[in-house]
Design an enzyme around this catalytic site. Structure first.
Site, mmCIF file in Angstrom:
data_model
loop_
_atom_site.group_PDB
_atom_site.id
_atom_site.type_symbol
_atom_site.label_atom_id
_atom_site.label_comp_id
_atom_site.label_asym_id
_atom_site.label_seq_id
_atom_site.Cartn_x
_atom_site.Cartn_y
_atom_site.Cartn_z
ATOM 1 N N HIS A 1 0.832 -1.202 0.000
ATOM 2 C CA HIS A 1 0.000 0.000 0.000
ATOM 3 C C HIS A 1 0.863 1.247 0.000
ATOM 4 O O HIS A 1 1.772 1.367 0.813
ATOM 5 C CB HIS A 1 -0.927 -0.015 1.212
ATOM 6 C CG HIS A 1 -1.745 -1.261 1.300
ATOM 7 N ND1 HIS A 1 -2.796 -1.536 0.450
ATOM 8 C CD2 HIS A 1 -1.635 -2.347 2.091
ATOM 9 C CE1 HIS A 1 -3.308 -2.711 0.742
ATOM 10 N NE2 HIS A 1 -2.607 -3.236 1.739
ATOM 11 N N GLU B 1 4.528 7.264 14.752
ATOM 12 C CA GLU B 1 3.939 7.846 13.546
ATOM 13 C C GLU B 1 3.470 9.289 13.711
ATOM 14 O O GLU B 1 3.635 10.082 12.783
ATOM 15 C CB GLU B 1 2.769 6.978 13.075
ATOM 16 C CG GLU B 1 3.197 5.539 12.772
ATOM 17 C CD GLU B 1 2.060 4.683 12.283
ATOM 18 O OE1 GLU B 1 1.636 4.861 11.125
ATOM 19 O OE2 GLU B 1 1.584 3.824 13.054
#
Length: 860
Positions: free
Chosen positions: A229, A634
């Site tokens: 992805h 993140e």
């Protein structure tokens, strides 16, 4: 590499470039046209022509052949309709003027006058950028039908794809010209010294010795991790045809002086067949890909390009070392290794289950064993050597035959075959082996074991039981490497070493790079899923709700359980489906073994307990060799907190005592080692691009200092995407821009689905890409950049804070932003495309729940 505007390349043709193309049309190669001015002595004008003209020639040739094929097809269909019978058609391209044909759309009946006018006006606008011409285009577009708009878009898309194919081929052409010393300077947009010989020379000029350069390479490893992805949007059916076009361009370059008129015509016809097949192929998927489909695509890249590119890359590095007086690299050095998330990334993807991951592991082993089997079959023809090998090979032959079945003639040669040697014929045309061809006997046994490996993996990848076999399949990479190395050493010891340095050495390089699975599969799961699993266990055992405990309590309890020798999770443990799936993944790893796997990545990691929880779940599942656990930080807040989180983790007595080196990198040595992954896409979505970049830089600096404090080796895993907004950009500069000490000869980086073909779609480009990665990691290790000044830090801090505040005030605080986002971007339409297997959101919600990839794609 040479960013000449594509408009110029597409639509202009200088007199010098025209002369160069004419010379090539007469069968003269590029070197012949350069003449005495070549070999690094070109004038600036000649240098510019050599840079631009061949690319322009290829673009016009492909475009001219494309329109010519459409025209001939349209005329043929018309003739058949009118005569109501098949008519033999002339496909002659011998006298075709591609430059004129590239603008000629006459005879293509299904292109309406409006479509032809838009394309013609676009060509004109590209030359002059006239506002008047642009107004004419707008006027025509305003009156055309939607069907005509679709045709225009499709035609222009095909023309741009042809430009990309030609440019990709031209990049390698320029690279090869530079290596042949036909051009003196190879200019890059992201710096110089990408080529190994240039890099080594520059390091010598900076005071590094040949020995130091070689020693650093021997300890170096770059792991490229393929992710699904965002998935490659172009279908494999089209990508394969792109490769056919590139192969034709390469043939045209390499055989320019040998092509007869008929051969050139046949080559042009093959171009037309491929271009027309691309046009007639539906370029959009009708069926949504599954995670297994994505994994198969990743394996196809390894099989079709990297399988040949990796040995070539090692030969390039060895040759560059030879030029500075250094010895070649040892056989087991792993400059490049491959990882994958395809079939292992279950973060927010409910379709990636433990059973799916199991199938993907065995699918990878099946393909690897099949490739090795074919290579050993070719070696059987190469090593038809008669004679006595070294003692080690003689012992191996005795072991294969079995002492009780061994019979020898007066010369000591083996006379009788064992059952294992008759498991498969040497060759369809020659079933028998000569008794004196000892290497063939050993290779036949290796091939038979690989055949058993293929049968076992093929069955298990289809959820069938493993078949019973008379020979044991290979289950460990070192088994296959040892069997091949035995032959390699014998050839050298017996004076036939030159035979060992060809296909056999390439095969050994492949074994050390690809292992028995082609890629090592990472497992990725979101941190909250592990919390839910541990919470279910503590609740069931009456210990309370793990989820509600503070961090100190969690860490202490997890540490106690890791020290404990008693099992924690009951065999019959009642839990919901989500928790059971988490536990099943660890059971699956325990059953298969750790070798096919890489790291266990925890997305959205926030604390030390996230890492300890995964280590505990591995212990409870009975995994003998734990996968290294990699926290992925993140968001901006998590990146700012990651040094404190890792400090707490490394202060944990159990954890630090159980750190080890990744098993796939023997050059690192078994020293304390910690890997940390940094998220580029989510941090940019969370805080904006500038704040994300500065926060990532500061986090890396802090982690480097932390590794020095705890005396461990730090490896940073960079989760970069393709676009700049997701951490993409020039590879070489990206590596050199890492903080000093963050690249210690070791780096992992994601190669995400949409750029895999760009960097690794062709063997030539793949070899080029790996060379750039290798030299950049070497440079960043030996000669890292200096630290930013305090003034720079202060300025970046202010810019970061101000930009983040403004970004968040718009994206997260403005109540009208979501409505604007959905109206101004194709977010909704993107969700309807069959681009990947993963849902666009982790969970229901607004912008905060939207994954970073569809967020970036919506804008770009």
């Amino acid at each position: 590499q040479d960013r000449t505007p594509l408009r110029t390349l597409l639509f202009s043709f200088t007199p010098k470039a025209e002369a160069m193309a004419a010379a090539e049309a007469e069968g003269k190669g590029l070197s012949a046209w350069i003449g005495e001015a070549g070999r690094g002595q070109m004038s600036p004008e000649q240098e510019m022509d050599s840079r631009v003209a061949p690319l322009m020639r290829d673009v016009q040739m492909l475009r001219g052949l494309f329109f010519d094929s459409l025209r001939k097809g349209s005329m043929e269909a018309t003739l058949i309709r009118e005569k109501n019978s098949y008519v033999e058609h002339d496909y002659n391209t011998r006298n075709l003027d591609c430059a004129k044909a590239s603008y000629n759309m006459e005879g293509i009946d299904w292109l309406t006058a409006n479509v032809k006018q838009i394309i013609a006006l676009s060509d004109e606008y590209a030359k002059c950028h006239s506002q008047e011409v642009l107004s004419q285009i707008i006027a025509v577009v305003d009156k055309v039908s939607l069907d005509e708009v679709k045709i225009v878009a499709r035609v222009l898309s095909e023309l741009l794809s042809q430009v990309n194919i030609a440019e990709r081929h031209h990049r390698y052409r320029r690279w090869a010209m530079y290596k042949r010393k036909e051009i003196a300077i190879l200019k890059f947009s992201d710096g110089e010294n990408h080529q190994a010989q240039d890099c080594f020379k520059m390091l010598l000029d900076r005071g590094f010795t040949p020995t130091k350069i070689r020693e650093s390479l021997c300890k170096q490893n770059l792991e490229l991790v393929f992710t699904a992805h965002p998935t490659q949007s172009i279908r494999r059916s089209v990508l394969k045809k792109f490769k056919q076009l590139d192969s034709g361009l390469e043939q045209q370059d390499n055989q320019a002086e040998m092509l007869t008129p008929l051969m050139r015509e046949r080559l042009f016809m093959k171009f037309q067949q491929t271009l027309l097949a691309i046009w007639r192929t539906n370029n959009m998927r009708k069926i949504k890909p599954t995670p297994e489909d994505e994994a198969r695509y990743g394996l196809s890249v390894v099989e079709e390009t990297l399988w040949n590119a990796v040995p070539e890359h090692y030969r390039v590095i060895d040759d560059a070392l030879k030029q500075i007086g250094a010895a070649p690299l040892p056989m087991d050095v792993q400059l490049i290794t491959l990882g994958s998330w395809m079939g292992g990334d279950r973060d927010g993807n409910p379709y990636v289950t433990s059973s799916l991951t199991r199938r993907v592991v065995y699918l990878s082993q099946w393909r690897a064993a099949t490739l090795y089997w074919a290579e050993v079959g070719t070696l059987l023809w190469d090593l038809s050597i008669a004679g006595v090998p070294n003692a080690e090979v003689c012992e191996e032959i005795a072991r294969i035959y079995g002492h009780q079945n061994t019979k020898r003639d007066a010369t000591g040669q083996v006379m009788k075959k064992s059952s294992s040697m008759t498991a498969m014929n040497f060759d369809f045309y020659r079933p028998q082996l000569e008794s004196e061809e000892v290497y063939r006997q050993v290779l036949t046994h290796i091939r038979d074991r690989l055949a058993a490996t293929v049968r076992r993996a093929a069955a298990l990848s289809s959820d069938l039981p493993a078949p019973e076999d008379s020979l044991a399949p290979y289950t460990q990479t070192n088994e296959l490497a040892t069997d091949l190395l035995r032959i390699y050493k014998s050839l050298h010891e017996c004076g036939d070493g030159i035979l060992a340095e060809g296909r056999l050495k390439d095969l050994l390089v492949r074994v050390h790079t690809f292992g028995l699975s082609l890629t090592r599969l990472d497992i990725r799961q979101e941190s909250t899923r592990h919390t839910d699993a541990i919470d279910a266990v503590t609740s069931h055992l009456g210990l309370g709700s793990y989820r509600t405990w503070n961090e100190q309590t969690k860490v202490q309890w997890l540490t106690n359980e890791l020290h404990s020798k008693r099992p924690l999770i009951p065999k019959k443990f009642p839990c919901n489906q989500e928790v059971q799936e988490v536990l099943d993944v660890f059971k699956m790893i325990a059953e298969i073994g750790s070798e096919p796997f890489g790291a266990y990545v925890i997305s959205m990691a926030t604390s030390a307990s996230d890492v300890l929880a995964v280590r505990l779940l591995q212990k409870e599942a009975g995994i003998e060799e734990h996968l290294r656990v990699v926290p992925l930080f993140e968001t901006k807040a998590d990146l700012e907190n990651c040094p404190a989180c890792m400090d707490l983790l490394l202060n944990n007595s159990w954890y630090k005592a159980n750190l080890s080196s990744p098993p796939q990198v023997p050059n690192v040595g078994w020293q304390p080692h910690q890997e940390v992954m940094l998220g580029y896409s989510d941090s940019a979505k969370d805080a904006g691009r500038l704040a994300s970049v500065w926060c990532l830089h500061q986090a890396q600096e802090a982690l480097v200092e932390l590794s020095k404090k705890h005396q461990i080796k730090l490896n940073l895993f960079h989760g970069r995407g393709g676009s700049v907004g997701r951490g993409g950009g020039p590879q070489y500069l990206a590596t050199l821009s890492q903080p000093a000490g963050s690249v210690q000869g070791w780096m992992r980086v994601t190669v995400q689905g949409e750029v895999i073909d760009h960097y690794f779609g062709l063997s030539s480009i793949a070899s080029h890409t790996m060379e750039r990665y290798t030299t950049s990691v070497l440079m960043a290790t030996l000669d890292p950049p200096s630290s930013p000044s305090e003034d720079f830090r202060g300025l970046m801090g202010r810019l970061s804070e101000n930009s983040c505040d403004k970004y968040r005030s718009v994206v997260y605080e403005d109540p009208e932003f979501v409505e604007y986002f959905r109206a101004a971007t194709p977010d909704f339409e993107l969700k309807g495309l069959n681009l990947g297997s993963r849902p666009s959101k982790r969970k229901q919600g607004g912008i905060e729940s939207l994954r970073a990839i569809p967020w970036m794609f919506a804008w770009t």
